[in-house]
Design a protein around this motif. Structure first.
Motif, PDB file in Angstrom:
ATOM      1  N   LEU A  66       0.823  -1.209   0.000  1.00  0.00           N
ATOM      2  CA  LEU A  66       0.000   0.000   0.000  1.00  0.00           C
ATOM      3  C   LEU A  66       0.859   1.262   0.000  1.00  0.00           C
ATOM      4  N   LEU A  69       1.709   1.811  -3.506  1.00  0.00           N
ATOM      5  CA  LEU A  69       0.562   2.305  -4.268  1.00  0.00           C
ATOM      6  C   LEU A  69       0.283   3.769  -3.963  1.00  0.00           C
ATOM      7  N   LEU A  70       0.360   4.120  -2.695  1.00  0.00           N
ATOM      8  CA  LEU A  70       0.166   5.527  -2.319  1.00  0.00           C
ATOM      9  C   LEU A  70       1.197   6.403  -3.013  1.00  0.00           C
ATOM     10  N   ILE A  73       0.310   6.914  -6.671  1.00  0.00           N
ATOM     11  CA  ILE A  73      -0.830   7.799  -6.888  1.00  0.00           C
ATOM     12  C   ILE A  73      -0.444   9.253  -6.673  1.00  0.00           C
ATOM     13  N   TYR A 112      -8.965   8.788   4.017  1.00  0.00           N
ATOM     14  CA  TYR A 112      -9.504   7.426   4.087  1.00  0.00           C
ATOM     15  C   TYR A 112      -8.408   6.438   4.463  1.00  0.00           C
ATOM     16  N   VAL A 118      -3.718   2.693   7.276  1.00  0.00           N
ATOM     17  CA  VAL A 118      -2.766   2.208   6.285  1.00  0.00           C
ATOM     18  C   VAL A 118      -1.400   2.839   6.530  1.00  0.00           C
TER      19      VAL A 118
ATOM     20  N   ALA B 155      -8.756   4.395  -7.483  1.00  0.00           N
ATOM     21  CA  ALA B 155      -7.611   3.483  -7.436  1.00  0.00           C
ATOM     22  C   ALA B 155      -7.080   3.369  -6.010  1.00  0.00           C
ATOM     23  N   LEU B 156      -6.995   4.524  -5.351  1.00  0.00           N
ATOM     24  CA  LEU B 156      -6.467   4.553  -3.978  1.00  0.00           C
ATOM     25  C   LEU B 156      -7.348   3.750  -3.036  1.00  0.00           C
ATOM     26  N   ILE B 157      -8.664   4.040  -3.071  1.00  0.00           N
ATOM     27  CA  ILE B 157      -9.572   3.369  -2.147  1.00  0.00           C
ATOM     28  C   ILE B 157      -9.698   1.895  -2.504  1.00  0.00           C
ATOM     29  N   ALA B 159      -7.425   0.009  -3.840  1.00  0.00           N
ATOM     30  CA  ALA B 159      -6.224  -0.687  -3.380  1.00  0.00           C
ATOM     31  C   ALA B 159      -6.294  -0.937  -1.881  1.00  0.00           C
ATOM     32  N   ILE B 160      -6.783   0.058  -1.143  1.00  0.00           N
ATOM     33  CA  ILE B 160      -6.860  -0.105   0.311  1.00  0.00           C
ATOM     34  C   ILE B 160      -7.860  -1.194   0.663  1.00  0.00           C
TER      35      ILE B 160
END
Lengths: 122, 173
Positions: A66, A69-70, A73, A112, A118, B155-157, B159-160
């Motif tokens: 994650l 991924l963060l 993004i 979120y 996370v 995409a962010l949510i 993935a989470i």
């Protein structure tokens, strides 16, 4: 015009070559200067005084994915910032409102992620 | 042959070499690094096409972020880089068929692009790439730009939701 463009990248190319040659040259020079007496104890992996055991590549927890991924993004977000900053002078308030909307949506995502814990490093 | 042509050939060679090396190497991390070589060579090709902004984005996103994603994915999966476990696939027949297919594809592409007309050469080279992109993106393509932020949010949510276990089970681990 096209000549000026190509020639200005010649300097970039020179810098690229320097960047590659500098570490290669420095390490080669070091190899010539230093004594080379390998022994088994010297060749073990240095792990802060602990004896290393098993393979160095282990399977990591999925939750670290994650972070990657963060990162991706928000990296993509940066790409949108750059042309925005360049034309900001000409577009003014409208572009500002646009970018505020954009950031707000992504900030929602970040909040979120924060709420879902996370961001906590475990 | 001008300097631009030489640069194009070198960069194209680097891109193809990176791709071939990625297929040939056995260590997964080395594969990713050779892929980075391809990405950087393609960024160089963008520079030759005077698409500077796209070139920088290529370096930033592909050889930066996408590579990080792939390295993380490698770290997360179990894999063995032992040569013993490698299996060669296909006999002579398969290889001949593959060679034939590659050759046929190359000939078809060559025949296709040999007489292809790309229209007139692009007018004057835009000196300020990022500026031109910014002007279009933030005045004409406003809605797509805002939708991109929705896409990134999804995409962010997503993935989470996929990677993070919800509820009490997650706390116990």
């Amino acid at each position: 015009m096209s000549n000026i463009y190509a020639n200005s990248y010649a300097i970039v190319f020179v810098f690229l070559c320097l960047g590659v040659l500098l570490p290669v040259g420095a390490l080669t020079l070091g190899r010539w200067l230093r004594p080379h007496v390998p022994s088994e104890a010297k060749e073990t992996t240095y792990e802060s005084g602990n004896n290393p055991f098993h393979d160095s590549r282990i399977q990591f927890q999925v939750r670290y994915y994650l972070f990657a991924l963060l990162f991706v993004i928000f990296d993509v977000e940066t790409v949108f910032f750059y042309p925005w900053a360049v034309v900001y002078d000409q577009l003014g308030l409208f572009a500002f409102v646009e970018m505020v909307l954009f950031i707000t949506l992504l900030a929602l995502g970040l909040i979120y992620a924060w709420k879902k814990k996370v961001l906590r490093w475990m | 042959m001008s300097g631009t042509d030489i640069a194009f050939f070198l960069l194209a060679l680097a891109a193809i070499a990176g791709a071939v090396m990625m297929l040939q190497l056995t260590n997964v991390v080395h594969m990713v690094l050779s892929l980075v070589m391809t990405f950087l060579a393609i960024a160089g090709l963008y520079v030759l096409l005077s698409a500077e902004f796209v070139a920088v984005v290529q370096v930033l996103i592909y050889s930066g972020a996408i590579t990080i994603i792939m390295l993380f994915a490698i770290m997360l999966t179990r894999h063995h880089a032992d040569d013993k476990e490698r299996q060669t696939t296909g006999g002579v027949g398969h290889k001949a068929a593959a060679a034939f297919a590659v050759l046929a594809f190359g000939l078809a592409v060559y025949a296709g692009i040999r007489t292809l007309d790309f229209g007139a050469d692009g007018s004057a080279l835009p000196a300020d790439n990022a500026k031109a992109i910014g002007q279009w993106l933030y005045s004409y393509y406003t809605i797509p730009f805002e939708i991109v932020s929705v896409l990134l949010l999804v995409a962010l949510i997503g993935a989470i939701v996929l990677a993070k276990k919800d509820g009490k089970g997650a706390e116990d681990e």
